[in-house]
Design a protein around this motif. Structure first.
Motif, PDB file in Angstrom:
ATOM      1  N   ALA A  20       0.684  -1.299   0.056  1.00 21.39           N
ATOM      2  CA  ALA A  20       0.121  -0.089  -0.104  1.00 21.39           C
ATOM      3  C   ALA A  20       1.039   1.118  -0.009  1.00 21.39           C
ATOM      4  O   ALA A  20       0.474   2.354  -0.471  1.00 21.39           O
ATOM      5  CB  ALA A  20      -0.950   0.067   1.187  1.00 21.39           C
TER       6      ALA A  20
ATOM      7  N   PRO B 237       2.754   0.955  -3.876  1.00 20.98           N
ATOM      8  CA  PRO B 237       2.029   0.348  -4.979  1.00 20.98           C
ATOM      9  C   PRO B 237       2.810  -0.357  -6.197  1.00 20.98           C
ATOM     10  O   PRO B 237       2.458  -1.199  -6.891  1.00 20.98           O
ATOM     11  CB  PRO B 237       0.844   0.812  -5.037  1.00 20.98           C
ATOM     12  CG  PRO B 237       1.263   2.413  -5.050  1.00 20.98           C
ATOM     13  CD  PRO B 237       2.162   2.320  -3.785  1.00 20.98           C
TER      14      PRO B 237
ATOM     15  N   PHE C 291       0.002 -12.404  -5.507  1.00 18.02           N
ATOM     16  CA  PHE C 291      -0.783 -11.319  -5.145  1.00 18.02           C
ATOM     17  C   PHE C 291      -1.227 -11.335  -3.745  1.00 18.02           C
ATOM     18  O   PHE C 291      -1.127 -10.357  -2.762  1.00 18.02           O
ATOM     19  CB  PHE C 291      -2.045 -11.330  -5.898  1.00 18.02           C
ATOM     20  CG  PHE C 291      -1.854 -10.657  -7.613  1.00 18.02           C
ATOM     21  CD1 PHE C 291      -1.449  -9.358  -7.521  1.00 18.02           C
ATOM     22  CD2 PHE C 291      -2.164 -11.261  -8.658  1.00 18.02           C
ATOM     23  CE1 PHE C 291      -1.018  -8.572  -8.798  1.00 18.02           C
ATOM     24  CE2 PHE C 291      -1.727 -10.827  -9.813  1.00 18.02           C
ATOM     25  CZ  PHE C 291      -1.154  -9.488 -10.028  1.00 18.02           C
TER      26      PHE C 291
ATOM     27  N   PHE D 109      -0.015  -8.391  -1.068  1.00 22.24           N
ATOM     28  CA  PHE D 109      -0.957  -7.722  -0.238  1.00 22.24           C
ATOM     29  C   PHE D 109      -0.909  -7.712   1.248  1.00 22.24           C
ATOM     30  O   PHE D 109      -1.122  -6.888   1.765  1.00 22.24           O
ATOM     31  CB  PHE D 109      -2.582  -8.155  -0.670  1.00 22.24           C
ATOM     32  CG  PHE D 109      -2.976  -7.779  -2.068  1.00 22.24           C
ATOM     33  CD1 PHE D 109      -2.098  -6.897  -2.901  1.00 22.24           C
ATOM     34  CD2 PHE D 109      -4.003  -8.782  -2.794  1.00 22.24           C
ATOM     35  CE1 PHE D 109      -2.484  -6.640  -4.194  1.00 22.24           C
ATOM     36  CE2 PHE D 109      -4.226  -8.506  -4.000  1.00 22.24           C
ATOM     37  CZ  PHE D 109      -3.666  -7.156  -5.064  1.00 22.24           C
TER      38      PHE D 109
ATOM     39  N   LEU E 178      -9.335 -11.527  -0.976  1.00 23.99           N
ATOM     40  CA  LEU E 178      -9.772 -10.354  -0.703  1.00 23.99           C
ATOM     41  C   LEU E 178     -11.143 -10.311   0.082  1.00 23.99           C
ATOM     42  O   LEU E 178     -11.349  -9.416   1.017  1.00 23.99           O
ATOM     43  CB  LEU E 178      -9.978  -9.508  -1.880  1.00 23.99           C
ATOM     44  CG  LEU E 178      -8.693  -9.124  -2.333  1.00 23.99           C
ATOM     45  CD1 LEU E 178      -8.555  -8.321  -3.633  1.00 23.99           C
ATOM     46  CD2 LEU E 178      -7.366  -8.682  -1.686  1.00 23.99           C
TER      47      LEU E 178
ATOM     48  N   LEU F  89      -8.147  -5.622   3.401  1.00 20.17           N
ATOM     49  CA  LEU F  89      -7.673  -5.665   2.020  1.00 20.17           C
ATOM     50  C   LEU F  89      -8.411  -5.113   0.881  1.00 20.17           C
ATOM     51  O   LEU F  89      -8.061  -5.225  -0.170  1.00 20.17           O
ATOM     52  CB  LEU F  89      -6.853  -6.941   1.855  1.00 20.17           C
ATOM     53  CG  LEU F  89      -5.754  -7.369   2.724  1.00 20.17           C
ATOM     54  CD1 LEU F  89      -5.286  -8.750   2.469  1.00 20.17           C
ATOM     55  CD2 LEU F  89      -4.532  -6.252   2.795  1.00 20.17           C
TER      56      LEU F  89
ATOM     57  N   ARG G 230      -9.245  -2.432  -0.159  1.00 20.49           N
ATOM     58  CA  ARG G 230      -8.850  -1.369  -1.078  1.00 20.49           C
ATOM     59  C   ARG G 230      -8.200  -1.685  -2.522  1.00 20.49           C
ATOM     60  O   ARG G 230      -7.898  -1.113  -3.404  1.00 20.49           O
ATOM     61  CB  ARG G 230      -7.705  -0.639  -0.534  1.00 20.49           C
ATOM     62  CG  ARG G 230      -6.567  -1.183   0.081  1.00 20.49           C
ATOM     63  CD  ARG G 230      -5.492  -0.208   0.626  1.00 20.49           C
ATOM     64  NE  ARG G 230      -5.213   0.915   0.067  1.00 20.49           N
ATOM     65  CZ  ARG G 230      -4.385   1.149  -0.973  1.00 20.49           C
ATOM     66  NH1 ARG G 230      -3.479  -0.007  -1.196  1.00 20.49           N
ATOM     67  NH2 ARG G 230      -4.192   2.212  -1.407  1.00 20.49           N
ATOM     68  N   TRP G 231      -7.738  -3.290  -2.491  1.00 18.46           N
ATOM     69  CA  TRP G 231      -6.904  -3.438  -3.697  1.00 18.46           C
ATOM     70  C   TRP G 231      -7.675  -4.318  -4.828  1.00 18.46           C
ATOM     71  O   TRP G 231      -7.283  -4.667  -5.779  1.00 18.46           O
ATOM     72  CB  TRP G 231      -6.061  -5.018  -3.117  1.00 18.46           C
ATOM     73  CG  TRP G 231      -4.791  -4.639  -2.149  1.00 18.46           C
ATOM     74  CD1 TRP G 231      -4.660  -4.463  -0.972  1.00 18.46           C
ATOM     75  CD2 TRP G 231      -4.038  -3.626  -2.917  1.00 18.46           C
ATOM     76  NE1 TRP G 231      -3.490  -4.117  -0.503  1.00 18.46           N
ATOM     77  CE2 TRP G 231      -2.970  -3.484  -1.711  1.00 18.46           C
ATOM     78  CE3 TRP G 231      -3.457  -3.033  -3.936  1.00 18.46           C
ATOM     79  CZ2 TRP G 231      -1.732  -2.685  -1.800  1.00 18.46           C
ATOM     80  CZ3 TRP G 231      -2.291  -2.327  -4.160  1.00 18.46           C
ATOM     81  CH2 TRP G 231      -1.301  -2.191  -3.073  1.00 18.46           C
ATOM     82  N   ARG G 232      -9.232  -4.328  -4.452  1.00 19.73           N
ATOM     83  CA  ARG G 232     -10.158  -4.769  -5.539  1.00 19.73           C
ATOM     84  C   ARG G 232      -9.986  -3.971  -6.955  1.00 19.73           C
ATOM     85  O   ARG G 232     -10.190  -4.509  -7.759  1.00 19.73           O
ATOM     86  CB  ARG G 232     -11.633  -4.740  -4.957  1.00 19.73           C
ATOM     87  CG  ARG G 232     -11.690  -5.825  -4.042  1.00 19.73           C
ATOM     88  CD  ARG G 232     -13.209  -5.863  -3.427  1.00 19.73           C
ATOM     89  NE  ARG G 232     -14.159  -6.530  -4.619  1.00 19.73           N
ATOM     90  CZ  ARG G 232     -14.357  -7.728  -4.746  1.00 19.73           C
ATOM     91  NH1 ARG G 232     -13.755  -8.669  -3.864  1.00 19.73           N
ATOM     92  NH2 ARG G 232     -14.987  -7.803  -5.730  1.00 19.73           N
TER      93      ARG G 232
ATOM     94  N   PHE H 160      -7.580  -2.406  -8.084  1.00 21.80           N
ATOM     95  CA  PHE H 160      -6.023  -2.699  -8.788  1.00 21.80           C
ATOM     96  C   PHE H 160      -6.235  -4.232  -9.212  1.00 21.80           C
ATOM     97  O   PHE H 160      -5.885  -4.545 -10.528  1.00 21.80           O
ATOM     98  CB  PHE H 160      -5.013  -2.495  -7.861  1.00 21.80           C
ATOM     99  CG  PHE H 160      -3.719  -3.214  -8.332  1.00 21.80           C
ATOM    100  CD1 PHE H 160      -2.835  -2.418  -8.854  1.00 21.80           C
ATOM    101  CD2 PHE H 160      -3.549  -4.538  -7.754  1.00 21.80           C
ATOM    102  CE1 PHE H 160      -1.821  -2.999  -9.272  1.00 21.80           C
ATOM    103  CE2 PHE H 160      -2.316  -5.157  -8.364  1.00 21.80           C
ATOM    104  CZ  PHE H 160      -1.257  -4.465  -8.988  1.00 21.80           C
ATOM    105  N   LEU H 161      -6.749  -5.061  -8.662  1.00 22.91           N
ATOM    106  CA  LEU H 161      -7.039  -6.342  -8.950  1.00 22.91           C
ATOM    107  C   LEU H 161      -7.846  -6.596 -10.223  1.00 22.91           C
ATOM    108  O   LEU H 161      -7.395  -7.382 -11.142  1.00 22.91           O
ATOM    109  CB  LEU H 161      -7.395  -7.456  -7.963  1.00 22.91           C
ATOM    110  CG  LEU H 161      -7.188  -8.946  -8.161  1.00 22.91           C
ATOM    111  CD1 LEU H 161      -5.846  -9.345  -8.472  1.00 22.91           C
ATOM    112  CD2 LEU H 161      -7.968  -9.503  -6.965  1.00 22.91           C
TER     113      LEU H 161
END
Length: 740
Positions: A148, A151, A189, A193, A238, A244, A246-248, A250-251
């Motif tokens: 984070a 990134p 990933f 993460f 996720l 976590l 916040r990574w959706r 991006f993924l």
């Protein structure tokens, strides 16, 4: 507890495995363990791993009872790992010198982070090397961080092998590899993460081998649909970790980019499956799209249909296609007649009983192809064998009743275009088509000591005048590669990274040696003019790449013949590439004329010379691999070994694993001959060990095995080993060199 546990899963990589293991075990940093997992590999990987484990206590081997794939093979090695850090090394890649020391120092400096990311370089089969283009990301900070906080670390190649992982972190989080292709995705990933502390190392620690073929991700298959399930697993991770979330976005974008990249590759998906792959990708893209997320411009194609995607791809290719067509048009006139002729003949069906043979660049019925042809006439007379010869002189020397065509003639073109089988020990020229259904059998010209094929790319002197990439493109037409043992199998698969399968048949031309009796050389001795009762010494030097022209006189043949004395005959056979050069004019032809020795360089069948001799003296000729089948003595004269291996490159040190005693000077050679050591118990032991290692499949039935299994499609047992050694008495009872 070791600092590193290096987990190495192995499957069909026997040509690269030793280099991989050596790169790990030879590191200056020794506090490691290697957990090697034999994923039920059908080649020699398991035996290689066991060999290393017997020599180095740091190596542990796990043999799986069934093939489970790369990810689950890694999982199988995890319970055996006891190190502080886990390192998953692919078995065709290598570590750079000092890599583990650099990693250990950086881990200590960073106070044991969860993950250490290091740099790598792509090493290409043709000799090129390219560093990771995002290497600057690794150099931007010395502090530890989270994904984070930085990134951009996720812009690096998301693979498992450019990182090491603290074992207790992996065990606490329960990370494992799923089955299927793209198994790195649901590992890397989640790891990145979840990692609380990430460190980087701005150093190339790994050479990522770009294989010409054999890369599983470059295999055209529906298995590439696995990528969807792998991203499903990451989204599920996720979902289970709200912190976590916040990574959706991006993924979501990364998934779209990855899938479109797979779709764009010409060698990944069967054309008939591309529309379905696009639809599944688009459905996933819609289903996992975060609320309110804006779609990047390059991914908006997923919001429309496959037809729109194809239109966009097509328009992008239009300009490139115009240029390509212009280049094609410029060359079309020159090749139009040949293409029309080939197209006409290609409409004619293959003749299932037609076998076209060639050997040594169309010189006649010789070598392995000759032995296969003779056996086919014996046990499959319905097969029509046609030989390609380069001229009328070679045609006149053919055995009676041998059907042949002249190279380049209309009959030649018809034969190679209609043949169901093509057998050669030299690459066929480009004019020979590879038609669907035709079978190309490549026999090679013996077991290799010196570098061959792609391995010559790093030896510019040895490959002078040789276009290696073009040679490999022609070798792509091979269907079967004949091998004499597992050593040869490993070498040929490494040197020729093409699409053939290795045929464990043995070398057909050597059947006559395996089945030989004491009297089989008499006819040849009489033809050569060897007096009755003489002991025959065969001297067969090879060519040198470090000398222009290839000839270096390491032994004075006149002196050797004189030192051998009465009752001995010296037979000299130069490497075939030297036959038409100046070497024979430097004295060999004159010595032959005067009766000092016999120049047998032009003898077409080298097997006859081996049968007629009592001792082989050579340097680095592949003849040694054949001669040991007679169980007769061999002497290796290696006075320029360092220069030879530096210029040409060799697959092993023949001076350390020789088929007999080794001399480093003429004085040592003379002593070995005069003392009788040339045929003592140690010589016999060395010869036996050499034969066991390199001649595993030479059971005397190689030609029959090729005919029955490859030409007729009949079952036949694989060879189980060389028949028990049976020394063939020398023709005379005289010893060599009573004085020197």
């Amino acid at each position: 507890m070791p600092r590193f546990s290096v987990i190495v899963p192995c499957f069909k990589v026997q040509g690269f495995l030793r280099e991989c293991l050596d790169s790990v075990l030879d590191q200056s940093f020794r506090d490691i363990e290697v957990v090697a997992v034999d994923d039920c590999s059908p080649d020699g990987c398991g035996a290689i791993l066991d060999e290393y484990a017997a020599l180095d206590e740091r190596v542990r081997v796990l043999h799986l009872e069934e093939n489970v794939g790369l990810g689950r093979a890694r999982n199988a090695g995890l319970p055996l790992a006891t190190g502080d850090y886990l390192f998953f090394l692919d078995s065709d890649d290598t570590l750079t010198p000092g890599a583990l020391r650099a990693m250990a120092d950086r881990l200590a400096e960073a106070e044991d982070p969860d993950v250490l990311v290091f740099d790598y370089a792509r090493t290409y089969w043709w000799g090129g090397t390219r560093r990771n283009v995002l290497a600057q990301v690794l150099a931007e900070t010395d502090r530890t961080f989270t994904a984070a906080e930085r990134p951009e670390i996720l812009d690096l190649l998301m693979v498992v092998w450019n990182k090491v992982y603290r074992r207790d972190f992996v065990e606490r989080e329960g990370f494992t590899f799923p089955p299927g292709y793209y198994e790195d995705t649901p590992w890397t990933f989640p790891v990145m993460f979840a990692a609380g502390r990430i460190a980087t190392l701005d150093r190339i620690c790994l050479n990522y081998r770009q294989r010409r073929q054999g890369n599983i991700l470059s295999t055209t298959s529906r298995k590439h649909f696995d990528v969807h399930a792998q991203y499903e697993r990451v989204f599920a991770f996720l979902d289970a970790r709200p912190e976590l979330a916040r990574w959706r976005p991006f993924l979501h974008a990364k998934m779209g980019e990855h899938c479109l990249d797979i779709l764009s590759k010409p060698d990944r998906l069967p054309p008939s499956d591309k529309a379905e792959f696009f639809r599944r990708t688009a459905e996933m893209f819609r289903r996992y799209r975060p609320e309110g997320a804006e779609t990047p411009a390059e991914l908006r194609v997923l919001e429309h249909g496959y037809a729109a995607y194809r239109l966009r791809r097509g328009s992008g290719r239009a300009g490139r296609e115009l240029g390509r067509r212009a280049r094609q048009a410029r060359g079309a006139a020159a090749g139009r007649l040949g293409r029309v002729r080939t197209a006409v003949n290609a409409r004619r069906p293959l003749d299932p009983d037609l076998v076209v043979y060639s050997a040594f660049s169309h010189r006649g019925v010789l070598g392995d192809p000759g032995a296969i042809h003779r056996k086919a006439r014996e046990i499959a007379p319905h097969l029509r064998g046609v030989w390609v010869v380069r001229g009328e002189e070679e045609a006149a020397a053919l055995p009676p009743d041998t059907e042949h065509v002249l190279l380049g003639s209309a009959q030649y073109r018809r034969a190679v275009e209609r043949a169901a089988f093509l057998v050669n020990n030299v690459n066929w020229p480009w004019a020979v088509p590879k038609r669907p259904g035709s079978v190309h059998i490549h026999t090679h010209q013996g077991t290799p000591l010196k570098y061959m094929g792609a391995d010559l790319l790093g030896r510019p002197g040895a490959r002078h005048g040789l276009d290696v990439p073009q040679m490999l493109r022609r070798a792509d037409r091979w269907d079967h590669s004949l091998v004499a043992g597992r050593y040869a199998e490993r070498v040929w698969e490494r040197a020729y990274p093409c699409h053939f399968s290795s045929a464990r048949t043995g070398s057909p031309r050597n059947d006559v040696l395996v089945n030989a009796g004491p009297q089989d050389g008499h006819r040849v001795r009489e033809r050569l003019g060897v007096p009755d009762g003489h002991t025959v010494v065969l001297y067969a030097p090879t060519r040198r790449e470090y000398r222009r022209g290839g000839y270096v006189e390491r032994i004075d043949p006149a002196r050797l013949a004189a030192d051998l004395g009465e009752g001995h005959t010296l037979v000299v056979r130069l490497h075939p590439s030297l036959a038409a050069g100046p070497a024979r004019g430097l004295g060999l032809a004159e010595l032959h004329r005067r009766g000092v020795l016999i120049d047998a360089t032009d003898e077409p069948h080298v097997e006859d010379l081996m049968l007629a001799s009592d001792l082989l003296i050579t340097d680095y000729s592949a003849l040694m691999f054949d001669y040991v089948l007679l169980d007769r003595p061999v002497l290796i004269h290696a006075d320029d070994w360092a220069a030879y291996t530096a210029s040409r490159g060799t697959y092993f040190d023949v001076t350390a694993e020789a088929p007999g005693h080794v001399s480093r000077s003429y004085r040592e050679l003379a002593w070995l001959l005069a003392s009788g050591a040339w045929r003592d118990e140690e010589a016999a032991r060395l010869r036996s060990a050499f034969r066991d290692r390199f001649c595993e499949y030479e059971d005397g039935r190689a030609a029959e095995r090729v005919v029955r299994t490859l030409l007729l499609g009949e079952p036949m047992p694989e060879p189980v080993g060389v028949p028990a050694a049976r020394p063939i008495p020398a023709v005379s009872g005289r010893d060599l060199l009573t004085s020197s």
